[in-house]
Design an enzyme around this catalytic site. Structure first.
Site, PDB file in Angstrom:
ATOM      1  N   LYS A  67       0.859  -1.193   0.000  1.00 22.44           N
ATOM      2  CA  LYS A  67       0.000   0.000   0.000  1.00 22.44           C
ATOM      3  C   LYS A  67       0.887   1.232   0.000  1.00 22.44           C
ATOM      4  O   LYS A  67       1.947   1.244   0.650  1.00 22.44           O
ATOM      5  CB  LYS A  67      -0.921  -0.035   1.229  1.00 22.44           C
ATOM      6  CG  LYS A  67      -1.943   1.094   1.266  1.00 22.44           C
ATOM      7  CD  LYS A  67      -2.890   0.961   2.460  1.00 22.44           C
ATOM      8  CE  LYS A  67      -3.869   2.125   2.538  1.00 22.44           C
ATOM      9  NZ  LYS A  67      -4.813   2.020   3.658  1.00 22.44           N
ATOM     10  N   SER A 142      -9.793   2.118   2.852  1.00 26.62           N
ATOM     11  CA  SER A 142      -8.926   2.906   1.996  1.00 26.62           C
ATOM     12  C   SER A 142      -7.907   2.066   1.225  1.00 26.62           C
ATOM     13  O   SER A 142      -7.342   2.539   0.269  1.00 26.62           O
ATOM     14  CB  SER A 142      -8.192   3.956   2.830  1.00 26.62           C
ATOM     15  OG  SER A 142      -7.323   3.328   3.749  1.00 26.62           O
ATOM     16  N   SER A 167      -9.976  -0.193   7.011  1.00 28.47           N
ATOM     17  CA  SER A 167      -9.454  -0.124   5.643  1.00 28.47           C
ATOM     18  C   SER A 167      -8.917  -1.419   5.072  1.00 28.47           C
ATOM     19  O   SER A 167      -8.503  -1.453   3.919  1.00 28.47           O
ATOM     20  CB  SER A 167      -8.350   0.922   5.568  1.00 28.47           C
ATOM     21  OG  SER A 167      -8.920   2.176   5.535  1.00 28.47           O
TER      22      SER A 167
HETATM   23  N1  GLN Z   1     -12.953   4.823   6.621  1.00 31.42           N
HETATM   24  C1  GLN Z   1     -12.228   5.065   7.816  1.00 31.42           C
HETATM   25  C2  GLN Z   1     -11.690   6.466   7.830  1.00 31.42           C
HETATM   26  O1  GLN Z   1     -11.801   7.144   6.869  1.00 31.42           O
HETATM   27  C3  GLN Z   1     -11.114   4.062   7.979  1.00 31.42           C
HETATM   28  C4  GLN Z   1      -9.951   4.322   7.109  1.00 31.42           C
HETATM   29  C5  GLN Z   1      -8.751   3.502   7.463  1.00 31.42           C
HETATM   30  O2  GLN Z   1      -8.863   2.477   8.140  1.00 31.42           O
HETATM   31  N2  GLN Z   1      -7.584   3.954   7.023  1.00 31.42           N
HETATM   32  O3  GLN Z   1     -11.142   6.891   8.797  1.00 31.42           O
END
Ligand code: GLN
Length: 472
Positions: A67, A142, A167
Site C-alpha cells: 500500500k 482505503s 481499511s
Molecule cells: N474509513 C475510515 C476512515 O476514513 C477508515 C480508514 C482507514 O482504516 N484507514 O477513517
C-alpha cells in the site's frame, strides 16, 4: 507461461525446488500487472526493476504489493496524496525489510484514499480502483488497490495493506478476498506514513487465509524503531489454518445486525454461524451496548491525530515544493490548499478544531476515555467468547454513481461495523462467504488482542464451506 492455477503455497514450493525459474516468472508477472492496471487500476506504481531475491526465506520468490502509505526504498511512496508526489524514501518500512529478508519481492505500490481518509478509495488523485466483480463499483477503501489486486491477480501474490478504522476489512469484503487486521502493535509501524498513530495497523489482503497467515508471521514482531510495537511472541500463524473449531465459543453481537445492515448480508452471516455450529462451535447472541459510541469517538480521535500528523507537510521537507513569493505562512497555505484533497482538508479543519484550547477536554480526551470503555467491553466479551462474528460491511459494494451522492457523514457511517474493533486494537479477519447478486460478501471475525491464531482457525473453517480452499 501460466501461473494462474498455482496457489501461493504451491508457487513457493515450485520456486524452492527449482522447478520454476524466477526471471521468466517476474517478467510474466510484470506483464500481467500492466494488463490488470489497464483493466482495474490497482497500482500507483509498478516496480519495473523487481529482481529475483538473493535471500531465500519463507517468502522466496513471492510477489508482494505494498500500500502506498508504507515506505519502500527507491520506490515512490505517496500515501495517495499529491503533496507526496515524487517522494522516494531512502529506507524501507520495517515490515518491507522483513519481507525482503524472507525473499519476498516488492511488485509495486497500490492505490488508496489520501492518507487513508475514506471507505471507497475514491478520495485520491491517483488511480481509483475498479471492482473486478463489476467495474462500475468500488473495491472499498482505503486499501482499495490492495483488495483490487488480491482479487484480480492471475499470479500468486499477497498485498500489504493498512487499517485505522476498517481499511482492510472493507476492501476484502467488497472484493471477495481475505483481510487480516492484526492486533495494534503486532507489526511495526516504522516507515508507515501516519494517519492516526494510536490506531494505525499494517495487515494483509490475500486470496485465502493461509496466504495472509504466512505473510503475517513474517511481518510481525517487536521493532526497536517503533516503541509501540509489541514483544509478544510471534507464532507461525499458518499452524492455525485448518485447526479444529469444535470447542470454540462464538458471540454474535446484536448491535452488528441492526437495521442499517442489508438483510441479505445478515442472513448469509447467520447461515455461516449455523455451519460453524455444525462443526461443533457454540454460537450465542450477545450484546455490546457501547458500540453506538464507537463511530463518533473514532472520528474525533482519527481527525485529531491526523491533523497534527499532516502539519509536517508544509512544502519544505517532503514531496511537493514550489518557488514562491511571500512569507512562510502564505507559502504553507498555498501549497497545502493546492495539494490536499477535499476530504483531507475537511479532516484537518475538524481535527484542528477538536484540539483547540477549551475543546480538547470536551472532544479528544473524552473520546479517548470512551475508547477505554469500549476496550473494556471487548475484554469482558472475550472472557466469555473466543471470538465474535458479524457482517464485515453493512452494504454490498456500491456503484461509483451512488457513492458520489453520499454526504461525508453517510460515508463515515459505512464504517459502523469495523470501527469499534479497530479503535480497540483487537485483531479482525474478513473472510468471503459467497455472493449476493453476483457481488462478494464477507464475514468479520473479531478476537482478543494477540489471538490472531483463533481468527485463522475460524477463517479457514469458513473457507472450507465455500470450497475456496482450492488455492492453498
Ligand atoms: N474509513 C475510515 C476512515 O476514513 C477508515 C480508514 C482507514 O482504516 N484507514 O477513517
Amino acid at each position: 507461461m501460466s501461473t494462474a492455477t498455482y496457489s501461493v503455497k504451491e508457487h513457493l514450493e515450485r520456486v524452492r525446488s527449482g522447478e520454476l525459474a524466477l526471471a521468466p516468472f517476474i517478467k510474466d508477472t510484470l506483464e500481467k500487472s500492466e494488463s490488470i492496471q489497464k483493466k482495474y487500476g490497482p497500482f500507483v506504481t509498478i516496480n519495473n526493476s523487481v529482481k529475483a531475491p538473493t535471500r531465500k526465506g519463507a517468502l522466496f520468490g513471492l510477489p508482494i504489493s505494498v500500500k502506498d502509505c508504507i515506505c519502500t526504498k527507491g520506490l515512490q511512496t505517496t500515501a495517495g496524496s499529491k503533496i507526496l508526489e515524487g517522494y522516494v524514501p531512502p529506507f524501507n518500512a520495517t515490515c518491507v525489510e522483513k519481507i525482503a529478508a524472507a525473499g519476498g519481492m516488492v511488485l509495486g505500490k497500490t492505490t488508496q484514499d489520501e492518507f487513508g481518509f475514506g471507505t471507497f478509495n475514491v478520495n485520491t488523485k491517483y488511480s481509483i480502483p475498479k471492482n473486478p466483480s463489476d467495474t462500475d463499483r468500488s473495491c472499498g477503501g482505503s486499501s482499495g488497490g490492495a483488495g483490487c489486486l488480491a482479487a484480480a491477480a492471475d499470479f500468486p501474490h499477497v498485498a500489504l495493506a493498512e487499517s485505522t478504522g476498517g481499511s482492510i476489512t472493507a476492501p476484502a469484503a467488497f472484493t471477495g478476498t481475505v483481510g487480516i487486521t492484526p492486533t495494534y502493535g503486532r507489526i511495526s509501524r516504522y516507515g508507515l506514513i501516519d494517519y492516526s498513530n494510536s490506531m494505525d495497523k499494517i495487515g494483509m489482503i490475500g486470496r485465502c487465509v493461509y496466504d495472509t497467515a504466512l505473510v503475517l508471521s513474517v511481518a510481525s514482531g517487536h521493532d526497536p524503531l517503533d516503541s509501540t510495537s509489541s514483544n509478544q511472541p510471534v507464532p507461525d500463524f499458518t499452524g492455525f489454518v485448518g485447526k479444529s473449531v469444535a470447542k470454540l465459543k462464538i458471540g454474535m453481537p446484536k448491535e452488528y445486525f441492526s437495521e442499517g445492515v442489508d438483510k441479505r448480508i445478515s442472513k448469509s452471516v447467520r447461515d455461516t454461524a449455523d455451519k460453524l455450529e455444525e462443526l461443533g462451535a457454540s454460537i450465542e447472541e450477545t450484546s455490546l451496548p457501547l458500540t453506538k459510541y464507537a463511530l463518533p469517538s473514532y472520528y474525533l480521535i482519527a481527525v485529531s491525530e491526523a491533523s497534527t500528523n499532516l502539519a509536517k507537510y508544509c512544502g519544505l521537507r517532503y514531496g511537493m515544493q514550489e518557488d514562491t513569493e511571500g512569507n512562510f505562512d502564505e507559502y504553507f497555505s498555498k501549497i497545502r490548499s493546492e495539494s490536499f484533497g477535499e476530504e483531507a482538508k475537511r479532516r484537518i479543519l475538524m481535527g484542528t478544531y477538536s484540539r483547540m484550547a477549551g475543546f480538547r477536554d470536551a472532544y479528544y480526551l473524552k473520546a479517548l476515555r470512551i475508547r477505554t470503555k469500549i476496550i473494556e467491553e471487548f475484554r469482558t466479551a472475550f472472557g466469555k467468547y473466543d471470538a465474535l462474528l458479524s457482517p464485515s460491511m453493512p452494504i454490498l459494494p456500491p456503484k461509483f454513481s451512488e457513492i458520489a451522492k453520499l454526504t461525508p457523514i453517510q460515508v463515515y457511517g459505512m464504517d459502523v461495523l469495523t470501527i469499534a474493533p479497530n479503535m480497540s486494537g483487537m485483531p479482525t479477519l474478513s473472510v468471503p462467504i459467497g455472493k449476493i447478486d453476483n457481488l462478494p460478501v464477507g464475514v468479520q471475525l473479531i478476537a482478543n488482542q494477540f489471538d490472531e491464531g483463533t481468527l485463522m482457525a475460524l477463517g479457514s473453517a469458513i473457507e472450507g464451506f465455500n470450497g475456496s480452499h482450492d488455492r492453498t
